[in-house]
Design an enzyme around this catalytic site. Sequence first.
Site, PDB file in Angstrom:
ATOM      1  N   SER A   1      32.929  -8.814  -0.359  1.00  0.00           N
ATOM      2  CA  SER A   1      33.901  -8.222   0.549  1.00  0.00           C
ATOM      3  C   SER A   1      34.067  -6.729   0.232  1.00  0.00           C
ATOM      4  O   SER A   1      33.105  -5.975   0.230  1.00  0.00           O
ATOM      5  CB  SER A   1      35.224  -8.983   0.452  1.00  0.00           C
TER       6      SER A   1
ATOM      7  N   HIS B   1      34.249 -16.228   5.181  1.00  0.00           N
ATOM      8  CA  HIS B   1      34.180 -15.055   4.317  1.00  0.00           C
ATOM      9  C   HIS B   1      34.513 -15.351   2.856  1.00  0.00           C
ATOM     10  O   HIS B   1      34.015 -14.663   1.955  1.00  0.00           O
ATOM     11  CB  HIS B   1      35.147 -14.003   4.865  1.00  0.00           C
TER      12      HIS B   1
ATOM     13  N   ASP C   1      28.756 -10.795   1.658  1.00  0.00           N
ATOM     14  CA  ASP C   1      29.612 -10.556   2.822  1.00  0.00           C
ATOM     15  C   ASP C   1      30.403  -9.255   2.665  1.00  0.00           C
ATOM     16  O   ASP C   1      31.632  -9.245   2.731  1.00  0.00           O
ATOM     17  CB  ASP C   1      30.554 -11.733   3.047  1.00  0.00           C
TER      18      ASP C   1
END
Length: 321
Positions: free
Chosen positions: A145, A248, A172
Amino acid sequence: MALSSSMAVSTSTNVFENGKYKTEMIKIDQGTSCCSSTKANSSQCLPPPKPLLIGTPSEAGEFPVLLFLHGFLLSNSFYSQLHQHIASHGFIVIAPQLYSVAGPDSTEEIKSTAAITNWFSEGLQTYLPSHVRPNLSKLALSGHSRGGKVAFAVALGKAITSLKFSALIGVDPVDGMDKGKQTSPPILTYIPHSFDIDMAVLVLGSGLGDVKRNPLFPPCAPKGVNHEDFYNECRKPAYHFVAKDYGHVDMLNDDTTGIRGKATYCLCKNGKSREPMRRFVGGVVVAFLKAYLEDNSMDLESIKDGHLAAPVVLQKVDFLV
C-alpha cells in the site's frame, strides 16, 4: 523495551506453502539494546532507528534479506504470517514500524527507510541469533500500500542508502487518493516506463482493491494511483500479477487485533478468506526473490507460465523481460 521471539515449523518446498526452514519471529522495541539482553558480551550494540519485527530462519546459515514496509496506519505485526511464510523459504524479513500516527506526507517514512537500511551493516547481526547471518549483498526492498509507494521512492533515489538493493516489490502499492490527488512526494509520473530503477521489479495487485466496500468510503487502492499505474512506469525486467477475487488487505494475518486491526475488515473490499491471498503473495515474493537474489528462476517461470498453480485465480499476468 523487551526483545522477544516465537517459533514456527514447516517442511514444504512449494513456494505457495511454508518452506523447509523453521522460523523465528524477533521483536525489537525502539531503544532495546542487545547489550542488555541476549548479547551481553557484544562490543558494539547499535539500536535500530525504528522498532522492528524480524522473521528469520532459526537454523544456521547465511540468508538474503528483505526489507518490508507496512501499509498506511497498519502495524508491522499484521503481516507476521506472511513474513513467516517468506522466512521459511530461507530469507530474513525485516519489518519496521515506521510510525503509529501519520499524515498524508510520506517524506519521513522515506528517510526512516533509508536510515534503517544504513543501520543494517553495523547493527543487524547483533540482534539475530548468532548462527544466523544476513547476506547484505543480496538485499531486496518491498512494501504494501503506502509502504509500496515508499519502497518505490527509495528505489528511485529520494533517499540515499549505503547498501544497494537488487530487487523491488510493490504489494498493491498506492500513491494517493486518485490521479491528480497524489500524496507528497508524488511517485507516479504517468509516463510509460519512466521509472529509472536499476533492479528487477515485482508488482502485485488485488482485483478488488479499486472497488468500494460501501458508498461511505473510497476504494483502498483507487484507479489512477494503484498497481496498474506503478507497473506501467516500470522498465525491464518487471512482473505484474493480479489476484482476481481478493482485496487490498487480504494478505494480512487472519486475526488482526485492536481498532486498526478490526478496521482492516471494514474499510476495504475483501475476499472470502485471507489465507489464499496471503499464500499467493508469499509464494510469488519467494519465487521472485529466488530468481533475482539467488539466480534460480524456475519457480517464477513456472508461475508465469501457469505450470505452478497459484492458490488464487489470476486476473492478470504480465511481464517485461
